[in-house]
Design a protein around this motif. Structure first.
Motif, PDB file in Angstrom:
ATOM      1  N   SER A 156       0.844  -1.220   0.000  1.00  0.00           N
ATOM      2  CA  SER A 156       0.000   0.000   0.000  1.00  0.00           C
ATOM      3  C   SER A 156       0.864   1.249   0.000  1.00  0.00           C
ATOM      4  N   LEU A 157       1.907   1.219   0.823  1.00  0.00           N
ATOM      5  CA  LEU A 157       2.816   2.374   0.873  1.00  0.00           C
ATOM      6  C   LEU A 157       3.474   2.587  -0.490  1.00  0.00           C
ATOM      7  N   GLU A 158       3.874   1.482  -1.103  1.00  0.00           N
ATOM      8  CA  GLU A 158       4.541   1.567  -2.414  1.00  0.00           C
ATOM      9  C   GLU A 158       3.609   2.152  -3.471  1.00  0.00           C
ATOM     10  N   LEU A 159       2.362   1.714  -3.477  1.00  0.00           N
ATOM     11  CA  LEU A 159       1.386   2.230  -4.453  1.00  0.00           C
ATOM     12  C   LEU A 159       1.160   3.722  -4.235  1.00  0.00           C
ATOM     13  N   ALA A 160       0.995   4.108  -2.961  1.00  0.00           N
ATOM     14  CA  ALA A 160       0.744   5.527  -2.657  1.00  0.00           C
ATOM     15  C   ALA A 160       1.938   6.380  -3.076  1.00  0.00           C
TER      16      ALA A 160
END
Ligand code: P6P
Length: 338
Positions: free
Chosen positions: A33-37
């Protein structure tokens, strides 16, 4: 063998999963999720000069600072993607006065503290900015989350890191088994391992501090700054002064090359300016995992007991020997004052 020798963040996380006891892959889902954001924020940062997202949003955040449009956009993106992971029960953000209790995730076991876009005053002048994150486990996921769940010492972090949107976009993070850096390959939109096992040099030749405030620094810090400027070939002094005014950029340079970053107490900011939960604690976890130190001047940053969500703490962090030299000046000065 990984494709072309590249090790993507996804592959690295899977390989490391057993090391950081991520049973069930919950922490891995948070990282995804952090990577996508970060990819979404990176996209917006890169086009900021072209579309109307520069300049001030006009609203004021809990720090009393004008919120820039990208600040607000980045905050929304990270809160949405972290909520959608289904693994996070509470999100603390520099941009939100209160903790965000994720609806429907009351019994999830993770807390994420985040500075969605640190260094935002540099957005309009195209200097490096970034996102800082810190991850904790809740003491008791059976109960509904509370503010007290969030106020944990930095030594209890299970992971921490930052994304830096600079000349290249990087992720640097730790789960307590060393520090690794990944660079975003724009062509395949993958973060690829580029800086394995980062270790900060024990010594450096750079000091980072806003000397504009130095006349109200405690005497010990003023004496240390004078020490940095003395001529002494054997100890590579005078050191170079490097201060961008963007914590992630200053920290990242010192992490790779060696150096010390200071935000001392000042008359207007007696506890310094940087926030404990989403600036100092994650950076302290990283620098200690890389072999450096992080101190408040009176105690190890990771030992500071939080009392407020947005509390500030003075900070001295970087190369171990340089941090210790600052602490020597503090100890000597307090002895003289006794
Ligand atoms: P000063 C940016 O606003 C920030 O929080 C950090 O990124 C940076 O290190 C610091 O403030 C700069 O503060 O007072 O030197 O401008």
């Amino acid at each position: 063998m990984p494709y072309n020798g590249l090790i993507t963040l996804e592959q690295f996380i899977v390989d490391q999963q057993s090391l950081y006891k991520d049973a069930g892959g919950s922490l891995s889902k948070i990282f995804r999720s952090l990577e996508l954001a970060a990819k979404m924020v990176n996209r917006d940062v890169r086009k900021a000069g072209l579309v109307d997202i520069l300049g001030n949003q006009g609203s004021i955040n809990v720090q009393g600072e004008e919120q820039k449009k990208l600040d607000v956009i980045a905050n929304d993106i990270f809160l949405q993607t972290l909520s959608r992971s289904g693994e996070v029960s509470v999100i603390i953000s520099e941009e939100n006065d209160d903790p965000y209790f994720v609806p429907g995730c009351e019994n999830e076991k993770y807390i994420v503290a985040i500075d969605p876009l640190d260094g935002s005053s540099n957005i309009d002048v195209n200097a490096s900015i970034g996102t800082i994150f810190s991850i904790y486990r809740r003491p008791n996921a059976q109960k509904d989350p509370t503010l007290e769940d969030c106020l944990q010492k930095g030594k209890h972090q299970v992971a921490a890191g930052y994304f830096i949107y600079g000349s290249s976009t990087m992720l640097v993070y730790t789960t307590g088994v060393g520090v690794n850096g990944f660079t975003l390959d724009d062509n395949i939109q993958e973060f690829c391992l580029s800086h394995p096992n980062i270790e900060i040099p024990e010594e450096g030749k750079v000091y980072s501090v806003n000397e504009g405030n130095s006349d109200t620094f405690p005497v010990a810090y003023q004496r240390y700054l004078a020490y940095c400027k003395e001529k002494d070939k054997a100890s590579h002094r005078p050191y170079s002064a490097r201060y961008i005014g963007s914590l992630i950029a200053d920290f990242h340079r010192n992490l790779l090359k060696g150096g010390v970053f200071l935000y001392p107490p000042t008359q207007s900011a007696p506890n310094g300016k940087l926030r404990l939960m989403y600036e100092c604690n994650p950076m302290a976890f990283l620098v200690e995992q890389a072999g450096g130190s992080a101190h408040s001047g009176s105690e190890r940053i990771l030992q500071v007991a939080p009392t407020e969500l947005h509390q500030r703490v003075p900070v001295i962090m970087g190369s171990k020997n340089m941090v210790n030299k600052v602490l020597e000046f503090i100890a000597e000065t307090s002895l003289q004052d006794a």
